[in-house]
Design a protein around this motif. Structure first.
Motif, PDB file in Angstrom:
ATOM      1  N   ILE A  62       0.856  -1.201   0.000  1.00  0.00           N
ATOM      2  CA  ILE A  62       0.000   0.000   0.000  1.00  0.00           C
ATOM      3  C   ILE A  62       0.885   1.242   0.000  1.00  0.00           C
ATOM      4  CG2 ILE A  62      -1.763   1.288   1.274  1.00  0.00           C
ATOM      5  CD1 ILE A  62      -2.922  -1.288   0.368  1.00  0.00           C
ATOM      6  N   ALA A  63       0.622   2.111  -0.962  1.00  0.00           N
ATOM      7  CA  ALA A  63       1.393   3.360  -1.020  1.00  0.00           C
ATOM      8  C   ALA A  63       0.747   4.359  -0.066  1.00  0.00           C
ATOM      9  CB  ALA A  63       1.380   3.910  -2.441  1.00  0.00           C
ATOM     10  N   PRO A  84     -11.041   9.803  -1.095  1.00  0.00           N
ATOM     11  CA  PRO A  84     -11.672   9.648  -2.407  1.00  0.00           C
ATOM     12  C   PRO A  84     -11.569   8.225  -2.929  1.00  0.00           C
ATOM     13  CG  PRO A  84     -10.122  11.496  -2.382  1.00  0.00           C
ATOM     14  CD  PRO A  84      -9.951  10.773  -1.085  1.00  0.00           C
ATOM     15  N   GLY A 100     -10.682   5.035  -5.023  1.00  0.00           N
ATOM     16  CA  GLY A 100      -9.442   4.552  -5.644  1.00  0.00           C
ATOM     17  C   GLY A 100      -8.188   4.944  -4.897  1.00  0.00           C
ATOM     18  N   THR A 101      -8.306   5.237  -3.605  1.00  0.00           N
ATOM     19  CA  THR A 101      -7.109   5.637  -2.849  1.00  0.00           C
ATOM     20  C   THR A 101      -6.591   4.493  -1.963  1.00  0.00           C
ATOM     21  OG1 THR A 101      -8.601   6.665  -1.269  1.00  0.00           O
ATOM     22  CG2 THR A 101      -7.508   8.125  -2.841  1.00  0.00           C
ATOM     23  N   GLY A 102      -7.249   3.338  -2.039  1.00  0.00           N
ATOM     24  CA  GLY A 102      -6.672   2.164  -1.375  1.00  0.00           C
ATOM     25  C   GLY A 102      -7.356   1.750  -0.085  1.00  0.00           C
ATOM     26  N   LYS A 103      -8.583   2.209   0.160  1.00  0.00           N
ATOM     27  CA  LYS A 103      -9.236   1.874   1.441  1.00  0.00           C
ATOM     28  C   LYS A 103      -9.535   0.364   1.525  1.00  0.00           C
ATOM     29  CE  LYS A 103     -12.449   4.916   0.565  1.00  0.00           C
ATOM     30  NZ  LYS A 103     -11.909   5.465  -0.707  1.00  0.00           N
ATOM     31  N   SER A 104     -10.169  -0.152   0.459  1.00  0.00           N
ATOM     32  CA  SER A 104     -10.498  -1.587   0.497  1.00  0.00           C
ATOM     33  C   SER A 104      -9.229  -2.429   0.505  1.00  0.00           C
ATOM     34  CB  SER A 104     -11.355  -1.979  -0.706  1.00  0.00           C
ATOM     35  OG  SER A 104     -12.525  -1.213  -0.711  1.00  0.00           O
ATOM     36  N   SER A 105      -8.246  -1.986  -0.282  1.00  0.00           N
ATOM     37  CA  SER A 105      -6.981  -2.745  -0.310  1.00  0.00           C
ATOM     38  C   SER A 105      -6.350  -2.730   1.075  1.00  0.00           C
ATOM     39  CB  SER A 105      -5.998  -2.127  -1.302  1.00  0.00           C
ATOM     40  OG  SER A 105      -6.628  -1.890  -2.515  1.00  0.00           O
ATOM     41  N   ASP A 134     -18.352   1.890   2.345  1.00  0.00           N
ATOM     42  CA  ASP A 134     -19.129   2.981   1.731  1.00  0.00           C
ATOM     43  C   ASP A 134     -20.275   3.454   2.615  1.00  0.00           C
ATOM     44  OD1 ASP A 134     -17.482   2.667  -0.502  1.00  0.00           O
ATOM     45  OD2 ASP A 134     -18.780   1.097  -1.311  1.00  0.00           O
ATOM     46  N   ASN A 151     -16.140   7.872   1.509  1.00  0.00           N
ATOM     47  CA  ASN A 151     -15.363   8.806   0.700  1.00  0.00           C
ATOM     48  C   ASN A 151     -15.129  10.113   1.436  1.00  0.00           C
ATOM     49  OD1 ASN A 151     -16.953   7.456  -2.168  1.00  0.00           O
ATOM     50  ND2 ASN A 151     -14.841   7.201  -1.586  1.00  0.00           N
ATOM     51  N   TYR A 160       4.880  -1.114  -9.123  1.00  0.00           N
ATOM     52  CA  TYR A 160       4.317  -1.492 -10.429  1.00  0.00           C
ATOM     53  C   TYR A 160       5.384  -1.625 -11.510  1.00  0.00           C
ATOM     54  CZ  TYR A 160      -0.540  -0.755  -8.955  1.00  0.00           C
ATOM     55  OH  TYR A 160      -1.763  -0.857  -8.341  1.00  0.00           O
ATOM     56  N   PRO A 196      -4.348   6.892  -6.584  1.00  0.00           N
ATOM     57  CA  PRO A 196      -3.353   5.834  -6.774  1.00  0.00           C
ATOM     58  C   PRO A 196      -3.884   4.753  -7.722  1.00  0.00           C
ATOM     59  CG  PRO A 196      -3.590   6.337  -4.457  1.00  0.00           C
ATOM     60  CD  PRO A 196      -4.647   7.115  -5.174  1.00  0.00           C
ATOM     61  N   LYS A 223     -11.849   3.342 -10.401  1.00  0.00           N
ATOM     62  CA  LYS A 223     -12.708   3.325  -9.217  1.00  0.00           C
ATOM     63  C   LYS A 223     -12.512   2.013  -8.470  1.00  0.00           C
ATOM     64  CE  LYS A 223     -16.957   3.996  -7.126  1.00  0.00           C
ATOM     65  NZ  LYS A 223     -16.570   3.735  -5.790  1.00  0.00           N
ATOM     66  N   GLY A 224     -12.361   2.136  -7.167  1.00  0.00           N
ATOM     67  CA  GLY A 224     -12.090   0.948  -6.355  1.00  0.00           C
ATOM     68  C   GLY A 224     -13.287   0.019  -6.269  1.00  0.00           C
ATOM     69  N   LYS A 225     -13.010  -1.179  -5.747  1.00  0.00           N
ATOM     70  CA  LYS A 225     -14.068  -2.184  -5.621  1.00  0.00           C
ATOM     71  C   LYS A 225     -14.335  -2.430  -4.156  1.00  0.00           C
ATOM     72  CE  LYS A 225     -12.301  -4.882  -9.482  1.00  0.00           C
ATOM     73  NZ  LYS A 225     -11.463  -6.044  -9.737  1.00  0.00           N
TER      74      LYS A 225
HETATM   75  N1  LIG Z   1      -2.555   3.613  -1.825  1.00  0.00           N
HETATM   76  C1  LIG Z   1      -2.511   2.610  -2.709  1.00  0.00           C
HETATM   77  N2  LIG Z   1      -1.430   1.819  -2.786  1.00  0.00           N
HETATM   78  C2  LIG Z   1      -1.377   0.802  -3.661  1.00  0.00           C
HETATM   79  N3  LIG Z   1      -2.357   0.508  -4.531  1.00  0.00           N
HETATM   80  C3  LIG Z   1      -3.461   1.263  -4.500  1.00  0.00           C
HETATM   81  C4  LIG Z   1      -3.592   2.346  -3.582  1.00  0.00           C
HETATM   82  N4  LIG Z   1      -4.786   2.922  -3.778  1.00  0.00           N
HETATM   83  C5  LIG Z   1      -5.389   2.219  -4.752  1.00  0.00           C
HETATM   84  N5  LIG Z   1      -4.605   1.227  -5.188  1.00  0.00           N
HETATM   85  C6  LIG Z   1      -4.931   0.239  -6.227  1.00  0.00           C
HETATM   86  O1  LIG Z   1      -6.104   0.704  -6.861  1.00  0.00           O
HETATM   87  C7  LIG Z   1      -7.131  -0.280  -6.892  1.00  0.00           C
HETATM   88  C8  LIG Z   1      -8.400   0.253  -6.219  1.00  0.00           C
HETATM   89  O2  LIG Z   1      -8.135   0.490  -4.843  1.00  0.00           O
HETATM   90  P1  LIG Z   1      -9.219   0.296  -3.685  1.00  0.00           P
HETATM   91  O3  LIG Z   1     -10.330  -0.566  -4.166  1.00  0.00           O
HETATM   92  O4  LIG Z   1      -8.509  -0.159  -2.469  1.00  0.00           O
HETATM   93  O5  LIG Z   1      -9.718   1.784  -3.518  1.00  0.00           O
HETATM   94  P2  LIG Z   1     -10.866   2.355  -2.553  1.00  0.00           P
HETATM   95  O6  LIG Z   1     -10.269   3.497  -1.813  1.00  0.00           O
HETATM   96  O7  LIG Z   1     -11.441   1.252  -1.747  1.00  0.00           O
HETATM   97  O8  LIG Z   1     -11.918   2.920  -3.581  1.00  0.00           O
HETATM   98  P3  LIG Z   1     -13.523   3.100  -3.373  1.00  0.00           P
HETATM   99  O9  LIG Z   1     -13.719   4.241  -2.427  1.00  0.00           O
HETATM  100  O10 LIG Z   1     -14.024   3.414  -4.737  1.00  0.00           O
HETATM  101  O11 LIG Z   1     -14.055   1.804  -2.848  1.00  0.00           O
HETATM  102  C9  LIG Z   1      -6.595  -1.499  -6.201  1.00  0.00           C
HETATM  103  O12 LIG Z   1      -6.323  -2.462  -7.186  1.00  0.00           O
HETATM  104  C10 LIG Z   1      -5.311  -1.081  -5.543  1.00  0.00           C
HETATM  105  O13 LIG Z   1      -4.324  -2.031  -5.751  1.00  0.00           O
END
Ligand SMILES: Nc1ncnc2c1ncn2[C@@H]1O[C@H](COP(=O)(O)OP(=O)(O)OP(=O)(O)O)[C@@H](O)[C@H]1O
Ligand SMILES: [Mg+2]
Length: 485
Positions: free
Chosen positions: A198-199, A238, A240-245, A286, A326, A362, A386, A423-425
């Motif tokens: 995670i970055a 926001p 795609g910033t890595g919350k689920s990851s 969410d 978010n 990456y 990210p 957009k994250g999942k």
């Molecule tokens: N900080 C991060 N470091 C490494 N990879 C990231 C990071 N943020 C996002 N990613 C990559 O982007 C993809 C989407 O991230 P993730 O689903 O965790 O975002 P999210 O914050 O949960 O988004 P959402 O709010 O839409 O659910 C993942 O495949 C993840 O690997």
């Protein structure tokens, strides 16, 4: 002259000792001497023996035998035992040592030496054997160390078992499926994220790590305070910033199962929560999407009671609850008050440091001639998620220069639009490589068609809606990335 002799002797004595020690080690004589010393020591002390049989008097498995087995086979002194067995582990590269039958192994605890014998008694008629571990302990040490030693065996073996077990991802069934399938269904949890992948800001990551470590070690502390052993995290930022990851990374770090609650499928949250086990992450993603949705009063109060530890304390503890959203803007401070949310972690859009971290994972690039240009663009205020940057890097991974150029172009041309790319999942969308055995309606996971399945009530909305009149106190709006309460 005698002064010279003394100096000569002072020089000679350590040299001789060194040579003697070298010879003793080389010939294993030191090992033999140690055995003799132990033998003499054993003769001059009275010992007591404690037997841990494999089966209890009713012929059922003795759980403590299993713990002793795990403990003994984890001791470093196993390698010094005369006979050990070698087995392959779960992975083909794993090699497991195991004490052979009727072999002795030494252990030390609080300065006392004890030994275990792996006793196997062959039965004359009908084959089979009786197995037990025999603990030999000096009488003078018994009173001082026996209890803490047995407790230590419990803790160590539990730890080992915890590390070895396969993690599971649980998702809740639709109420209509409950009678047949139970409330939860599970699949192996194989999310690849780790805290290293995670970055995020390094200090923040270390703070989270030590917070998690403190939590898992604090059972006594929580109990002393009369509090349920649980901790609630809020991950916000926001898309795609890595919350689920990050949740996946937390689960992997802690070795906890994950319960991913889809509130749109919940009819009785209390029963659902009561069926979660300890050492688990309970995730509600969410939360801000709930604002315009309608849930029952009961659901609301159960959720708050769970956060407060009331429901939780009835169903085993050591649980971490994680909420994602978010933005905190629309959330009622009642939900975020201290005790309900213990740690707030902000997930920002990418800055130059996170970008470098992504480039490293990456593209395998630590430094690049285009980095100064990228840094300048980030400093000018352009940014992307990210997820969006990762996506660009991934498709161009065969050429790091091309990947960096495409990131630069995206940042320059469309920094804001790019924020929504990638957009994250939901965690459960990507957590397991095995397909979920879901019925066709399961497509709705993450789609959140609340109206179909969730009963109506205003209270939940009231609770989560932040009325304009009651803006969060400034602490909650604080720009720091992790706020601990
Ligand atoms: N900080 C991060 N470091 C490494 N990879 C990231 C990071 N943020 C996002 N990613 C990559 O982007 C993809 C989407 O991230 P993730 O689903 O965790 O975002 P999210 O914050 O949960 O988004 P959402 O709010 O839409 O659910 C993942 O495949 C993840 O690997
Ligand atoms: Mg997410």
């Amino acid at each position: 002259m005698w002064v010279v002799n003394i100096f000569f002797l002072l020089f000679l004595a350590p040299c001789l000792l060194f040579v003697l020690r070298f010879i003793l080690y080389r010939t294993a004589l030191i090992f033999v001497l140690r055995i003799w010393a132990n033998w003499v020591d054993d003769r001059i002390h009275v010992h007591q023996y404690i037997k841990v049989a494999e089966l209890n008097e009713n012929g059922q498995d003795n759980q403590f035998y299993r713990k002793v087995f795990i403990y003994i086979n984890s001791l470093p002194s196993l390698e010094d035992s005369n006979f050990t067995n070698l087995f392959s582990g779960k992975k083909s590269t794993d090699i497991i040592l195991s004490l052979d039958d009727n072999q002795v192994i030494q252990d030390e605890f609080l300065g006392a030496r004890v030994s275990w014998v792996n006793e196997v008694e062959r039965l004359v008629n009908g084959g089979g054997c009786n197995r037990s571990f025999l603990l030999r302990i000096k009488k003078k040490d018994k009173r001082r160390i026996l209890r803490p030693y047995l407790q230590h065996i419990h803790t160590v073996s539990d730890d080992i078992e915890q590390r070895r077990r396969e993690l599971k991802l649980f998702i809740n069934n639709k109420p209509s499926e409950n009678p047949i399938n139970g409330r939860w269904r599970s699949v192996p949890f194989t999310h690849p994220a780790t805290l290293d992948t995670i970055a995020m800001d390094v200090d923040l990551k270390n703070k989270v790590k030590s917070d998690l470590e403190n939590f898992i070690k604090s059972q006594n502390y929580y109990h002393k305070l009369g509090r349920a052993w649980k901790r609630n995290y809020l991950l916000y930022g926001p898309s795609g910033t890595g919350k689920s990851s990050f949740i996946g990374a937390m689960a992997n770090y802690l070795n906890y199962d994950v319960y991913d609650i889809d509130l749109s499928r919940v009819s009785d949250l209390k029963l659902l929560l009561l069926q979660t086990t300890s050492k688990s992450l309970i995730v509600i993603e969410d939360v801000d999407r709930l604002i315009n949705e309608k849930l029952t009063t009961t659901t609301t109060s159960v959720l708050l009671n769970f956060m407060d530890g009331i429901v939780n304390s009835c169903c085993g503890d050591e649980k971490i609850m994680v909420f994602t959203m978010n933005s905190k803007e629309l959330i009622d401070p009642v939900m975020l008050r201290p005790g309900r949310i213990d740690v707030h972690i902000h997930f920002p859009l990418c800055d130059f440091n996170s970008f470098k971290c992504l480039a490293n994972s990456y593209l395998g690039v630590k430094e690049h001639k285009l980095f100064p240009q990228v840094e300048e663009i980030f400093h000018s205020g352009a940014t992307m998620s990210p997820a969006a940057i990762g996506e660009l890097m991934m498709v161009n991974r065969s050429s790091p220069s091309r990947a960096l150029k495409s990131v630069i172009t995206a940042l320059q041309s469309n920094g804001t639009d790019a924020k929504i790319v990638g957009k994250g999942k939901r965690l459960s969308d990507s957590a397991s490589s095995s397909p979920l055995p879901l019925p066709p309606q399961a497509e709705e996971i993450g789609g959140g068609n609340w109206k179909d399945s969730v009963p109506v009530a205003k209270e939940f909305r009231k609770l989560f809606l932040r009325l304009k009149s009651c803006k969060s106190p400034s602490l909650f709006d604080h720009d720091s990335e992790m706020i601990e309460r």
